[in-house]
Design an enzyme around this catalytic site. Structure first.
Site, mmCIF file in Angstrom:
data_model
loop_
_atom_site.group_PDB
_atom_site.id
_atom_site.type_symbol
_atom_site.label_atom_id
_atom_site.label_comp_id
_atom_site.label_asym_id
_atom_site.label_seq_id
_atom_site.Cartn_x
_atom_site.Cartn_y
_atom_site.Cartn_z
ATOM 1 N N LYS A 87 0.641 -1.112 -0.009
ATOM 2 C CA LYS A 87 -0.153 -0.019 -0.015
ATOM 3 C C LYS A 87 0.798 1.232 -0.140
ATOM 4 O O LYS A 87 0.290 2.349 -0.183
ATOM 5 C CB LYS A 87 -0.900 -0.078 1.258
ATOM 6 C CG LYS A 87 -1.849 -1.015 1.356
ATOM 7 C CD LYS A 87 -2.797 -1.179 -0.039
ATOM 8 C CE LYS A 87 -4.047 -2.060 0.047
ATOM 9 N NZ LYS A 87 -4.991 -1.872 -0.977
ATOM 10 N N SER A 309 -2.708 -12.583 4.147
ATOM 11 C CA SER A 309 -3.124 -12.540 2.735
ATOM 12 C C SER A 309 -1.807 -13.333 1.852
ATOM 13 O O SER A 309 -2.277 -13.858 0.604
ATOM 14 C CB SER A 309 -3.277 -11.197 2.425
ATOM 15 O OG SER A 309 -2.221 -10.626 2.333
#
Lengths: 353, 77
Positions: A87, A309
């Site tokens: 991110k 994830s």
């Protein structure tokens, strides 16, 4: 100077320090300043210069014990970004886009995020003195909330039952939207909105995708990433398909009611506006169990301290038929340190300490 | 002070419920939370919020586009 300029700043490292001479002026012998690409001699002016880009890629590491059987599998380690996740790229592009469009002037930021975008935005905003409010879904790990607070962000935790009438699963998004749009706030808040902002896709189209292409010398045949904001899958997918439409793009989707922060099940959550389904060849469902089991294997067999994830994404890679998948690249969106409390629970449950 | 006022006028759903929920966490037995809001969603949200949090909806009225709800935390039985 824009933050994107600083992000690629290390390329100009051979130049005199900022302020001592005009940037980019010819050197003493009339030549352009030498690009400093020797990693051993690299220095950084600012933490923002560490954010990955084509000339400063995150590592692509071979999976030797897990991954697609009979094919080369690589994991792209996004936790090498300075704020700890993929991110960082997104946050940099979101802020730069807002600045370019004049949306930042004198305003505060509000953004819904499961944590990583918030952490990157909070760090970048702190560097520029911009206040940030983050709305965070229930079930986000305490470690992320603590990091956000350390960075000076205001954290609004969104309980699952916040809206007692219809219980939308995207409460954090609705709450951020309300902060941004409420008439009482008089336009004080700007919302980068990673779920709908094309700059999120552009970050991956311009950096993550080209990095993968360069690092595999164009040999990548299959790309695997998760459904989250869908910036990665849409941006990298589009870049790779433009290079070679036969490259297979595989999205990983968690189960409903999953415990994999950052990923989204698109049956229970609204599909993000930036999702480009035209680049998708397959969607692979990975449940929590196999995702956490693979995360544990990545720790123990590959020495990779990944977040949950990444476990889901590598579990999907391991299910591919190696013969048809060919050289496969998966994304590891973040590292495991922020999930110590999650992993502690799993170890407890599995009773294997 | 037996009545706590919360001004949520001009706040869009779900902000009034979010703020009321936080105020309810600090509400003492016998105290009343008075919320004023303008988001139409509140008409359905606040009766549901009262039920969910075990509070009594003392009154719900609307005047000039402003809804006012009064929720009381009852004294423990």
């Amino acid at each position: 100077m824009s933050i994107l300029d600083t992000a690629v700043g290390w390329l100009r490292y051979g130049e005199p320090a900022e302020g001592s001479a005009p940037a980019g002026r010819p050197g003493p012998n009339g030549s352009r300043p030498r690009l400093q690409t020797d990693p051993a001699r690299r220095r950084y002016r600012d933490v923002r210069e560490l954010i990955a880009g084509v000339h400063n890629p995150t590592p692509l590491v071979r999976l030797n014990r897990v991954g697609p059987a009979g094919a080369e599998g690589y994991l792209k380690l996004e936790w090498f970004n300075p704020f700890g996740s993929i991110k960082d790229r997104t946050a940099l592009y979101l802020l730069e886009g807002m600045r370019r469009r004049g949306e930042l002037a004198g305003r505060e930021l509000v953004e819904p995020t499961s944590g990583n975008t918030g952490i990157a935005l909070a760090a970048l905003a702190a560097l520029e003195g911009i206040p940030l409010t983050v709305t965070i879904p229930s079930g986000a790990p305490q470690e992320k909330i603590t990091l956000l607070r350390m960075l000076g962000a205001t954290v609004m935790a969104t309980p699952d039952d916040l809206c007692p009438v219809d219980n939308p699963s995207d409460g954090a998004i609705a709450l951020a939207r309300a902060v941004a749009d409420s008439p009482a706030h008089r336009g004080r808040y700007a919302m980068p909105n990673q779920y709908a902002n094309p700059d999120n896709v552009r970050a991956h189209y311009e950096t993550t995708g080209p990095e993968i292409w360069e690092q595999t010398e164009g040999r990548v045949r299959t790309f695997v990433a998760g459904f989250g904001t869908c910036g990665t899958i849409s941006g990298v997918g589009r870049f790779l398909k433009e290079r070679d439409p036969s490259i297979r793009v595989v999205a990983v989707e968690p189960q409903k009611g999953h415990h994999l922060p950052g990923l989204k099940n698109l049956q229970e959550a609204k599909a993000p506006a930036i999702l480009d389904r035209s680049v998708l060849d397959d969607v692979v469902r990975v449940d929590d169990g196999p995702a956490y089991a693979m995360a544990r294997r990545l720790f123990r067999e590959e020495g990779l301290i990944v977040g949950p994830s990444s476990g889901a994404i590598v579990a999907a890679m391991a299910r591919l038929d190696g013969a048809s998948a060919g050289l496969t690249v998966g994304i590891s969106p973040d590292g495991g340190h922020k999930y110590a409390s999650f992993y502690a629970e799993r170890l407890e449950e599995e009773g294997s300490g | 002070m037996n009545e706590i006022a919360l001004d949520c006028r001009g706040l869009l759903c779900p902000l009034p419920v979010y703020q009321a929920s936080r105020a309810i966490n600090r509400l003492l037995p016998g105290q009343v939370l008075r919320v004023e809001c303008t988001d139409p969603g509140s008409l359905a949200d606040f009766p549901a919020l009262a039920r969910q949090r075990g509070l009594t909806l003392v009154s719900a009225e609307e005047r000039d586009g402003v809804q006012m709800f009064r929720l009381r935390r009852e004294l423990a039985a």
